[in-house]
Design a protein around this motif. Structure first.
Motif, PDB file in Angstrom:
ATOM      1  N   PRO A  84      14.187  -4.243   8.960  1.00 27.21           N
ATOM      2  CA  PRO A  84      12.801  -4.039   9.385  1.00 27.21           C
ATOM      3  C   PRO A  84      11.987  -3.324   8.299  1.00 27.21           C
ATOM      4  O   PRO A  84      12.495  -2.426   7.625  1.00 27.21           O
ATOM      5  CB  PRO A  84      12.928  -3.148  10.624  1.00 27.21           C
ATOM      6  N   ALA A  85      10.749  -3.750   8.123  1.00 30.41           N
ATOM      7  CA  ALA A  85       9.866  -3.148   7.131  1.00 30.41           C
ATOM      8  C   ALA A  85       8.486  -2.944   7.754  1.00 30.41           C
ATOM      9  O   ALA A  85       7.928  -3.859   8.351  1.00 30.41           O
ATOM     10  CB  ALA A  85       9.761  -4.018   5.894  1.00 30.41           C
ATOM     11  N   HIS A  86       7.972  -1.767   7.599  1.00 31.23           N
ATOM     12  CA  HIS A  86       6.650  -1.403   8.109  1.00 31.23           C
ATOM     13  C   HIS A  86       5.738  -1.291   6.888  1.00 31.23           C
ATOM     14  O   HIS A  86       5.954  -0.434   6.029  1.00 31.23           O
ATOM     15  CB  HIS A  86       6.725  -0.077   8.874  1.00 31.23           C
ATOM     16  N   ARG A  87       4.766  -2.176   6.798  1.00 31.05           N
ATOM     17  CA  ARG A  87       3.913  -2.263   5.612  1.00 31.05           C
ATOM     18  C   ARG A  87       2.548  -1.658   5.922  1.00 31.05           C
ATOM     19  O   ARG A  87       1.872  -2.071   6.858  1.00 31.05           O
ATOM     20  CB  ARG A  87       3.768  -3.719   5.186  1.00 31.05           C
ATOM     21  N   PHE A  88       2.180  -0.679   5.096  1.00 31.40           N
ATOM     22  CA  PHE A  88       0.889  -0.007   5.228  1.00 31.40           C
ATOM     23  C   PHE A  88       0.085  -0.196   3.946  1.00 31.40           C
ATOM     24  O   PHE A  88       0.654  -0.353   2.870  1.00 31.40           O
ATOM     25  CB  PHE A  88       1.097   1.500   5.493  1.00 31.40           C
ATOM     26  N   PHE A  89      -1.239  -0.170   4.086  1.00 22.22           N
ATOM     27  CA  PHE A  89      -2.124  -0.392   2.947  1.00 22.22           C
ATOM     28  C   PHE A  89      -3.038   0.808   2.763  1.00 22.22           C
ATOM     29  O   PHE A  89      -3.690   1.265   3.706  1.00 22.22           O
ATOM     30  CB  PHE A  89      -2.931  -1.680   3.142  1.00 22.22           C
ATOM     31  N   TRP A  90      -3.077   1.295   1.528  1.00 19.94           N
ATOM     32  CA  TRP A  90      -3.859   2.466   1.144  1.00 19.94           C
ATOM     33  C   TRP A  90      -5.339   2.107   1.052  1.00 19.94           C
ATOM     34  O   TRP A  90      -6.205   2.959   1.151  1.00 19.94           O
ATOM     35  CB  TRP A  90      -3.360   2.939  -0.212  1.00 19.94           C
ATOM     36  N   ASN A  91      -5.637   0.844   0.813  1.00 20.00           N
ATOM     37  CA  ASN A  91      -7.005   0.329   0.696  1.00 20.00           C
ATOM     38  C   ASN A  91      -7.791   0.979  -0.437  1.00 20.00           C
ATOM     39  O   ASN A  91      -8.978   1.264  -0.305  1.00 20.00           O
ATOM     40  CB  ASN A  91      -7.748   0.451   2.033  1.00 20.00           C
ATOM     41  N   LEU A  92      -7.112   1.188  -1.556  1.00 18.67           N
ATOM     42  CA  LEU A  92      -7.774   1.719  -2.746  1.00 18.67           C
ATOM     43  C   LEU A  92      -8.257   0.569  -3.615  1.00 18.67           C
ATOM     44  O   LEU A  92      -7.919  -0.584  -3.388  1.00 18.67           O
ATOM     45  CB  LEU A  92      -6.808   2.617  -3.523  1.00 18.67           C
ATOM     46  N   LYS A  93      -9.034   0.884  -4.635  1.00 21.18           N
ATOM     47  CA  LYS A  93      -9.616  -0.150  -5.488  1.00 21.18           C
ATOM     48  C   LYS A  93      -8.952  -0.257  -6.858  1.00 21.18           C
ATOM     49  O   LYS A  93      -9.315  -1.109  -7.662  1.00 21.18           O
ATOM     50  CB  LYS A  93     -11.109   0.120  -5.644  1.00 21.18           C
ATOM     51  N   GLU A  94      -7.988   0.633  -7.154  1.00 20.02           N
ATOM     52  CA  GLU A  94      -7.283   0.572  -8.432  1.00 20.02           C
ATOM     53  C   GLU A  94      -5.868   1.127  -8.269  1.00 20.02           C
ATOM     54  O   GLU A  94      -5.572   1.807  -7.282  1.00 20.02           O
ATOM     55  CB  GLU A  94      -8.037   1.349  -9.507  1.00 20.02           C
ATOM     56  N   ALA A  95      -5.020   0.836  -9.238  1.00 19.68           N
ATOM     57  CA  ALA A  95      -3.629   1.290  -9.201  1.00 19.68           C
ATOM     58  C   ALA A  95      -3.558   2.820  -9.190  1.00 19.68           C
ATOM     59  O   ALA A  95      -4.402   3.500  -9.779  1.00 19.68           O
ATOM     60  CB  ALA A  95      -2.867   0.741 -10.394  1.00 19.68           C
ATOM     61  N   VAL A  96      -2.569   3.355  -8.495  1.00 22.14           N
ATOM     62  CA  VAL A  96      -2.353   4.802  -8.425  1.00 22.14           C
ATOM     63  C   VAL A  96      -1.319   5.237  -9.457  1.00 22.14           C
ATOM     64  O   VAL A  96      -1.496   6.225 -10.160  1.00 22.14           O
ATOM     65  CB  VAL A  96      -1.868   5.213  -7.013  1.00 22.14           C
ATOM     66  N   TRP A  97      -0.251   4.500  -9.565  1.00 22.08           N
ATOM     67  CA  TRP A  97       0.880   4.884 -10.406  1.00 22.08           C
ATOM     68  C   TRP A  97       0.715   4.226 -11.768  1.00 22.08           C
ATOM     69  O   TRP A  97       1.477   3.353 -12.154  1.00 22.08           O
ATOM     70  CB  TRP A  97       2.191   4.477  -9.729  1.00 22.08           C
ATOM     71  N   ASN A  98      -0.307   4.636 -12.511  1.00 27.68           N
ATOM     72  CA  ASN A  98      -0.690   3.938 -13.729  1.00 27.68           C
ATOM     73  C   ASN A  98      -0.578   4.773 -14.998  1.00 27.68           C
ATOM     74  O   ASN A  98      -0.935   4.320 -16.068  1.00 27.68           O
ATOM     75  CB  ASN A  98      -2.119   3.393 -13.589  1.00 27.68           C
ATOM     76  N   ASP A  99      -0.115   6.011 -14.907  1.00 32.01           N
ATOM     77  CA  ASP A  99       0.005   6.871 -16.083  1.00 32.01           C
ATOM     78  C   ASP A  99       1.429   7.382 -16.215  1.00 32.01           C
ATOM     79  O   ASP A  99       2.118   7.615 -15.213  1.00 32.01           O
ATOM     80  CB  ASP A  99      -0.941   8.079 -15.973  1.00 32.01           C
ATOM     81  N   SER A 100       1.847   7.589 -17.442  1.00 30.84           N
ATOM     82  CA  SER A 100       3.153   8.181 -17.687  1.00 30.84           C
ATOM     83  C   SER A 100       3.145   9.597 -17.116  1.00 30.84           C
ATOM     84  O   SER A 100       2.182  10.341 -17.311  1.00 30.84           O
ATOM     85  CB  SER A 100       3.407   8.219 -19.192  1.00 30.84           C
TER      86      SER A 100
END
Length: 124
Positions: A84-100
């Protein structure tokens, strides 16, 4: 804590980026929040720019929970494994995990006290 972070997939790719969590016991997701910690030129910034507080939603031990950065409708489905997988959406407009150096935090919320702040009255 009854949830654990498993992975951050496709970091920096807005359309495919998501955080994978797994329930280690039955729980209600409303007691949890995912947020990012970012870095600046001086190092750790202590700035949590993005926070996702889960809605009131029950999961069972072993269930997967994914939080997608992009816009979408929350659904319950299955992983490729059939789990089972519960999928949620942050509804942001750009990537969050984009920096080292970005860090994903899972926070268990023990208690919440809220106060509605009244609107500021314009000065005469």
């Amino acid at each position: 804590m009854k949830l654990k972070i498993v992975d951050v997939k496709s970091k920096g790719d807005y359309d495919n980026e998501y955080v994978v969590l797994r329930a280690t016991a039955d729980c209600n997701l409303k007691d949890y929040m995912v947020c990012d910690e970012t870095y600046d030129a001086a190092g750790k910034s202590n700035l949590n720019r993005h926070s996702y507080w889960f809605p009131d939603h029950l999961v069972t031990k072993g269930d997967y929970v994914t939080v997608w950065t992009k816009t979408g409708k929350n659904i319950v489905g299955q992983m490729e494994s059939g789990d089972p997988a519960h999928r949620f959406f942050w509804n942001l407009k750009e990537a969050v995990w984009n920096d080292s150096g970005d860090v994903a935090h899972l926070v268990e919320i023990a208690d919440v006290a809220s106060k509605t702040v009244p609107a500021v009255k314009p000065k005469p």
